[in-house]
Design an enzyme around this catalytic site. Structure first.
Site, PDB file in Angstrom:
ATOM      1  N   HIS A  89     -53.864  44.498 -13.399  1.00  0.00           N
ATOM      2  CA  HIS A  89     -52.570  44.175 -12.799  1.00  0.00           C
ATOM      3  C   HIS A  89     -52.743  43.394 -11.495  1.00  0.00           C
ATOM      4  O   HIS A  89     -53.797  43.439 -10.857  1.00  0.00           O
ATOM      5  CB  HIS A  89     -51.769  45.455 -12.563  1.00  0.00           C
ATOM      6  N   GLU A  91     -51.523  43.810  -8.528  1.00  0.00           N
ATOM      7  CA  GLU A  91     -51.768  44.607  -7.318  1.00  0.00           C
ATOM      8  C   GLU A  91     -53.241  45.015  -7.246  1.00  0.00           C
ATOM      9  O   GLU A  91     -53.865  44.958  -6.167  1.00  0.00           O
ATOM     10  CB  GLU A  91     -50.898  45.877  -7.327  1.00  0.00           C
ATOM     11  N   CYS A 115     -46.125  49.390 -11.340  1.00  0.00           N
ATOM     12  CA  CYS A 115     -46.172  50.478 -12.321  1.00  0.00           C
ATOM     13  C   CYS A 115     -46.767  51.713 -11.634  1.00  0.00           C
ATOM     14  O   CYS A 115     -47.200  51.648 -10.481  1.00  0.00           O
ATOM     15  CB  CYS A 115     -47.030  50.064 -13.524  1.00  0.00           C
ATOM     16  N   CYS A 118     -50.409  51.217 -10.434  1.00  0.00           N
ATOM     17  CA  CYS A 118     -50.488  50.389  -9.219  1.00  0.00           C
ATOM     18  C   CYS A 118     -49.922  51.132  -8.013  1.00  0.00           C
ATOM     19  O   CYS A 118     -50.420  50.972  -6.896  1.00  0.00           O
ATOM     20  CB  CYS A 118     -49.764  49.059  -9.431  1.00  0.00           C
TER      21      CYS A 118
HETATM   22  O1  LIG Z   1     -47.299  46.759 -11.545  1.00  0.00           O
HETATM   23  C1  LIG Z   1     -47.519  45.939 -12.457  1.00  0.00           C
HETATM   24  C2  LIG Z   1     -46.967  46.092 -13.721  1.00  0.00           C
HETATM   25  C3  LIG Z   1     -47.295  45.198 -14.707  1.00  0.00           C
HETATM   26  N1  LIG Z   1     -48.134  44.180 -14.443  1.00  0.00           N
HETATM   27  C4  LIG Z   1     -48.467  43.240 -15.521  1.00  0.00           C
HETATM   28  C5  LIG Z   1     -49.150  43.840 -16.720  1.00  0.00           C
HETATM   29  C6  LIG Z   1     -48.717  42.934 -17.830  1.00  0.00           C
HETATM   30  O2  LIG Z   1     -49.616  41.812 -17.874  1.00  0.00           O
HETATM   31  C7  LIG Z   1     -47.326  42.488 -17.411  1.00  0.00           C
HETATM   32  C8  LIG Z   1     -46.215  43.304 -18.045  1.00  0.00           C
HETATM   33  O3  LIG Z   1     -45.996  42.833 -19.321  1.00  0.00           O
HETATM   34  P1  LIG Z   1     -44.650  43.166 -20.150  1.00  0.00           P
HETATM   35  O4  LIG Z   1     -44.764  42.296 -21.368  1.00  0.00           O
HETATM   36  O5  LIG Z   1     -43.487  42.774 -19.284  1.00  0.00           O
HETATM   37  O6  LIG Z   1     -44.689  44.613 -20.449  1.00  0.00           O
HETATM   38  O7  LIG Z   1     -47.265  42.687 -16.005  1.00  0.00           O
HETATM   39  C9  LIG Z   1     -48.655  43.987 -13.190  1.00  0.00           C
HETATM   40  O8  LIG Z   1     -49.422  43.031 -12.943  1.00  0.00           O
HETATM   41  N2  LIG Z   1     -48.324  44.884 -12.229  1.00  0.00           N
END
Ligand SMILES: O=c1ccn([C@H]2C[C@H](O)[C@@H](COP(=O)(O)O)O2)c(=O)[nH]1
Length: 182
Positions: A89, A91, A115, A118
């Site tokens: 991710h 972060e 998320c 993170c």
């Molecule tokens: O805190 C976060 C949450 C998600 N991500 C990234 C991980 C994935 O590559 C996308 C999310 O994909 P979706 O198709 O929208 O579920 O975002 C992040 O970097 N940081």
């Protein structure tokens, strides 16, 4: 933005507001580097002196580019065939890419609300402010857990988490950049 106009976020000083626009723009620029076809996320970590000490975007682990799928978990029953298992991710990348000894007391600008994984990383690294742009995954349990984590945690003071509300000012800033101006 003219100096006599009302700030979109009243509790911020003009300086803080301008910094928000600038650093969120940087996070957005880094999001553009993400190879994720559905959601590109960028993060920019700023220390208490207003210096950028880390940037990142969501990508596969180094050396794994092109070797793992970008499929979403709704597109394949087998989790091993989906990106969630592999992607680093934004972060996480910004924190591990840091140019300073640590990121204690820093602010993280991130284009998507973190998320839960993170959120844990943010807390444990000592980051004290989270400024996010989109909260498009607010219905997910991971996002709900992240809200709880950021709400309860203290690093050592409570973490201040707020949404960035000034998309037009970011557009104006990016539009105003003319690298070829004489
Ligand atoms: O805190 C976060 C949450 C998600 N991500 C990234 C991980 C994935 O590559 C996308 C999310 O994909 P979706 O198709 O929208 O579920 O975002 C992040 O970097 N940081």
């Amino acid at each position: 933005m003219a100096s006599n106009t009302k700030l979109p976020q009243d509790n911020l000083t003009r300086r803080q507001y301008k910094d928000d626009v600038y650093f969120m723009s940087v996070a957005l620029m880094f999001a553009k580097k993400s190879p994720d076809p559905s959601t590109q996320v960028g993060a920019c970590i700023v220390n208490e002196g207003g210096e950028i000490v880390g940037v990142g975007f969501n990508k596969m682990p180094d050396g794994c580019e092109g070797k793992f799928p970008w499929k979403h978990d709704t597109e394949d029953e087998d989790p091993l065939n989906t990106k969630g298992m592999y992607v680093c991710h934004a972060e996480l990348n910004a924190i591990v890419n840091k140019t300073s000894v640590d990121v204690k007391g820093c602010t993280i600008y991130v284009t998507l609300f973190p998320c839960n994984e993170c959120a844990k990383l943010i807390v444990q690294s000592g980051i004290k402010n989270v400024v996010y742009l989109s909260n498009k995954h607010k219905e997910r349990n991971g996002t709900k857990a992240a809200f709880r984590i950021l709400d309860e945690a203290s690093t050592p003071k409570n973490i201040i988490c707020r949404q960035f509300e000034s998309k037009q000012d970011v557009r104006d800033l990016l539009d105003s950049i003319d690298p070829f101006a004489e």
